[in-house]
Scaffold this motif. Structure first.
Motif, mmCIF file in Angstrom:
data_model
loop_
_atom_site.group_PDB
_atom_site.id
_atom_site.type_symbol
_atom_site.label_atom_id
_atom_site.label_comp_id
_atom_site.label_asym_id
_atom_site.label_seq_id
_atom_site.Cartn_x
_atom_site.Cartn_y
_atom_site.Cartn_z
ATOM 1 N N SER A 1 0.832 -1.202 0.000
ATOM 2 C CA SER A 1 0.000 0.000 0.000
ATOM 3 C C SER A 1 0.866 1.252 0.000
ATOM 4 C CB SER A 1 -0.924 0.013 1.224
ATOM 5 O OG SER A 1 -1.675 -1.181 1.278
ATOM 6 N N VAL B 1 2.033 1.867 -3.450
ATOM 7 C CA VAL B 1 1.004 2.421 -4.328
ATOM 8 C C VAL B 1 0.751 3.895 -4.000
ATOM 9 C CG1 VAL B 1 -1.442 2.298 -4.926
ATOM 10 C CG2 VAL B 1 -0.082 0.216 -4.837
ATOM 11 N N PHE B 2 0.637 4.235 -2.714
ATOM 12 C CA PHE B 2 0.448 5.645 -2.345
ATOM 13 C C PHE B 2 1.624 6.499 -2.832
ATOM 14 C CE2 PHE B 2 -2.618 4.141 0.951
ATOM 15 C CZ PHE B 2 -3.646 5.020 0.679
ATOM 16 N N ALA B 3 2.842 5.996 -2.625
ATOM 17 C CA ALA B 3 4.028 6.767 -3.015
ATOM 18 C C ALA B 3 4.059 6.986 -4.526
ATOM 19 C CB ALA B 3 5.300 6.039 -2.555
ATOM 20 N N ILE B 4 3.672 5.963 -5.294
ATOM 21 C CA ILE B 4 3.717 6.091 -6.749
ATOM 22 C C ILE B 4 2.612 7.020 -7.223
ATOM 23 C CG2 ILE B 4 3.591 4.844 -8.934
ATOM 24 C CD1 ILE B 4 4.477 2.356 -7.056
ATOM 25 N N ALA B 5 1.391 6.844 -6.694
ATOM 26 C CA ALA B 5 0.274 7.677 -7.128
ATOM 27 C C ALA B 5 0.564 9.154 -6.843
ATOM 28 C CB ALA B 5 -1.017 7.242 -6.430
ATOM 29 N N ILE B 6 1.125 9.441 -5.665
ATOM 30 C CA ILE B 6 1.394 10.836 -5.285
ATOM 31 C C ILE B 6 2.501 11.424 -6.165
ATOM 32 C CG2 ILE B 6 3.209 10.755 -3.507
ATOM 33 C CD1 ILE B 6 1.314 12.260 -1.639
ATOM 34 N N LEU C 1 3.184 10.313 -9.385
ATOM 35 C CA LEU C 1 2.730 10.362 -10.780
ATOM 36 C C LEU C 1 1.927 11.618 -11.081
ATOM 37 C CD1 LEU C 1 1.560 6.779 -11.815
ATOM 38 C CD2 LEU C 1 3.662 7.963 -12.396
ATOM 39 N N LEU D 1 -7.466 -3.529 -1.521
ATOM 40 C CA LEU D 1 -7.281 -3.365 -2.974
ATOM 41 C C LEU D 1 -8.329 -2.404 -3.537
ATOM 42 C CD1 LEU D 1 -6.371 -6.873 -4.453
ATOM 43 C CD2 LEU D 1 -5.017 -4.786 -4.562
ATOM 44 N N LEU E 1 -7.171 0.965 -2.842
ATOM 45 C CA LEU E 1 -6.056 1.315 -3.714
ATOM 46 C C LEU E 1 -6.534 1.588 -5.148
ATOM 47 C CD1 LEU E 1 -3.244 -1.114 -2.503
ATOM 48 C CD2 LEU E 1 -3.667 1.247 -1.829
ATOM 49 N N LEU E 2 -7.641 0.931 -5.544
ATOM 50 C CA LEU E 2 -8.203 1.223 -6.867
ATOM 51 C C LEU E 2 -8.541 2.711 -6.973
ATOM 52 C CD1 LEU E 2 -9.492 0.360 -9.609
ATOM 53 C CD2 LEU E 2 -11.593 -0.112 -8.364
ATOM 54 N N THR F 1 -5.251 4.867 -6.954
ATOM 55 C CA THR F 1 -4.470 4.928 -8.196
ATOM 56 C C THR F 1 -5.227 5.658 -9.295
ATOM 57 O OG1 THR F 1 -5.317 2.819 -9.022
ATOM 58 C CG2 THR F 1 -3.317 2.736 -7.712
ATOM 59 N N LEU F 2 -6.565 5.663 -9.191
ATOM 60 C CA LEU F 2 -7.354 6.322 -10.234
ATOM 61 C C LEU F 2 -7.250 7.851 -10.132
ATOM 62 C CD1 LEU F 2 -9.314 5.846 -12.572
ATOM 63 C CD2 LEU F 2 -11.189 5.837 -10.936
ATOM 64 N N PRO G 1 -5.172 10.356 -10.207
ATOM 65 C CA PRO G 1 -4.549 11.249 -11.190
ATOM 66 C C PRO G 1 -5.431 11.535 -12.410
ATOM 67 C CG PRO G 1 -2.933 9.680 -10.392
ATOM 68 C CD PRO G 1 -4.254 9.266 -9.806
ATOM 69 N N PHE G 2 -6.297 10.585 -12.793
ATOM 70 C CA PHE G 2 -7.147 10.832 -13.962
ATOM 71 C C PHE G 2 -8.179 11.939 -13.703
ATOM 72 C CE2 PHE G 2 -11.053 9.799 -16.377
ATOM 73 C CZ PHE G 2 -10.599 10.151 -17.630
#
Lengths: 205, 205, 205, 205
Positions: free
Chosen positions: D17, D20-25, D27, D90, D93-94, D97-98, D100-101
């Motif tokens: 998790s 995922v948070f680190a990547i989403a923030i 991106l 999950l 996390l969906l 990750t969404l 940014p859109f």
């Protein structure tokens, strides 16, 4: 048990920060674009002509690398994290994750003959200054709330705070330098990153 | 306690490197573009026509995978990290994060009939050579500063250094090969990655 | 000490794999494009018209999520990693990191009335089949080399291998289904991901 | 041993998790585009004109940061993970990750004078509402299945559930507010993120 839970918190804070630094430093490559060639144009001169991209890439890589090393050193001395530290750390990560944007701006406008090259350099320097301020704020918060894992004398605290303040002043001066020469600003920022790197190797190894 | 703090440092260094390898290997996919089809054009031949993209993707994936495995093996033998190691490791990560750029350059120009295909192959090979040099430099630094976690005889040290130097020579030779044939260079680099993979399975498992 | 070093290796292997799964699942969002509107065109119908993008996003997210959970379950039973395991795991990660590409291909061609929709669906299904094969290969390698952390009867080993083989057969069948209907293939793949999710909750919780 | 294995599972769930948070923030920065300048156009006004990009970036950064802190707090209280928790996580996390859109959608249409600005704001708010619902569902599941690491009174459980429900109601109300004013919605969402940040510093530090 409370202590153990606090320690876990520091670990997860560091892991999250490491993730953000690792991603930001790797995303920089997405700003490098293949040159679009005309028919019969040769690739090598076209790549050489893109040198601002590579210079900005290298500089931002060096800066993010040094920032990670600094973050690392700082958190090795921190024994527990409170909520204030978490939010100041998020502020630092904000400026970290933003850096690819001014990097691409800087690369794009580095050779403009107009004021635009200076503005791009100033935006880049401002980003670095804000990151330096966040580093100072974290260290100041850590000292004030006794979150370090060892005793420091007043003199040591002053010295360590001063070190971070100098970073803020230097990057702030780069904002001014941007309006004299964008290319010189890039060079100075790159040399500063190298200097900080070697200086740390010498004084703390 | 000093030892524990040094060990923690190695852990965070490995975690950061793992993050960078994981991100670089995953970002490669962003260089794969859907073919743009004309009206009535069929997808399958268009995809097959894009084979250089997939070949370059597969090759870079294999190389980054092997580099991660190598990094992993190397750091299992390292018992503590000093600042010099941190900066040499950052140098290695610089060439690691850069790889998606020459990969995309290579894929784009692999079938050019001009010198451009050779230049793209040479840039790609130069990136790999620089990474191999960084690996050698790390290992040389580690041996010279007694950072390994077990005693090695002089002969073992020479052998291990030689292994890394051979990698540098081979990838350096690929720069030359690039000017003979870009496609052959890609094939050789891919086979080298497979060979290194299997050879490690055999000798160190 | 040898055992401890082997265990550390499994940990770093899992951490690297977690990183790759986390990045691949997060990169999927980059394939979602804002609709380009004409003057006066309304956003909501334009977004609804992009439903294949969202359906493919959701399906790939579910698949990567399930794959991560599966990977997680599998590695909880593995007590040590050898080099063979590392390379088979890299093979699995190859298909994992590739998935955003066929996802975007699938979304783009899902409504094509030509054979292109079937080809895109088949490429997507082939990617899933290759990932399922890699999962089977890992488990087969693990059983054959006694890398599990507990004793299994022959019957248990056969059952667990069969489970993975069924996945391969089902996704292989989806390649065939692709040539009947692309949209049905997407639906089946999505339902399979949900089924695998719930089935695991039931049998292993 | 069973307990240890369950604990390990929580750790890997948190690590995934965090990734995922680190990547989403991180991106989010890819949605920031350099302004395309006409000949002689100046960079600074062009950057200022892009303020919706920066406002949306900052807001999404703050939200993902708060969500990570919340996730962190929540999981510090969870002593073991079952499969239900993994799948609800999950789901969270969906929506993570969404983000940014809709962020990019919101930035692009924030100044549209048509209904499109309201639709973009509503899509953004809906994404946040769905994330808030996922948070509530996780906490409800955790309480119902006694996965917390300490005893809670019925009153404490009700209070904590209520806290999460309030988040859902507030973000749900933002969907309505979107149809009054998109810009006001962005401001309210940003202020809510700041409020949640400070409130947590106060009540749990």
């Amino acid at each position: 048990m409370s202590t153990q839970s606090e320690t876990a918190e520091t670990n997860r804070l560091e892991a999250f920060s490491d993730g953000v630094f690792a991603i930001a430093i790797t995303l920089l490559v997405l700003e490098l674009k293949s040159p679009e060639l005309e028919d019969g144009e040769r690739l090598w001169p076209a790549l050489r002509h893109e040198w601002p991209q590579f210079a900005a890439y290298l500089t931002s890589f060096a800066i993010l690398g040094i920032m990670w090393v600094n973050h690392h050193s700082m958190f090795r001395q921190i024994k527990r994290a409170d909520r204030g530290l978490m939010f100041l750390n998020l502020l630092l990560l904000l400026w970290t994750t933003l850096l690819p944007f001014p990097t691409s701006l800087f690369a794009e406008h580095l050779r403009d003959e107009s004021i635009n090259s200076n503005v791009a350099a100033a935006v880049y320097s401002a980003n670095l200054t804000l990151a330096a301020i966040a580093f100072s704020a974290i260290w100041w918060h850590v000292l004030r709330n006794h979150l370090v894992d060892h005793d420091m004398t007043k003199a040591q605290m002053r010295t360590s705070l001063l070190r971070y303040s100098i970073g803020t002043v230097i990057y702030g001066a780069c904002i001014g330098l941007s309006f004299i020469s964008a290319q010189m600003t890039l060079l100075v920022v790159f040399l500063l990153a190298l200097y900080y790197g070697f200086e740390q190797v010498r004084t703390r190894a």
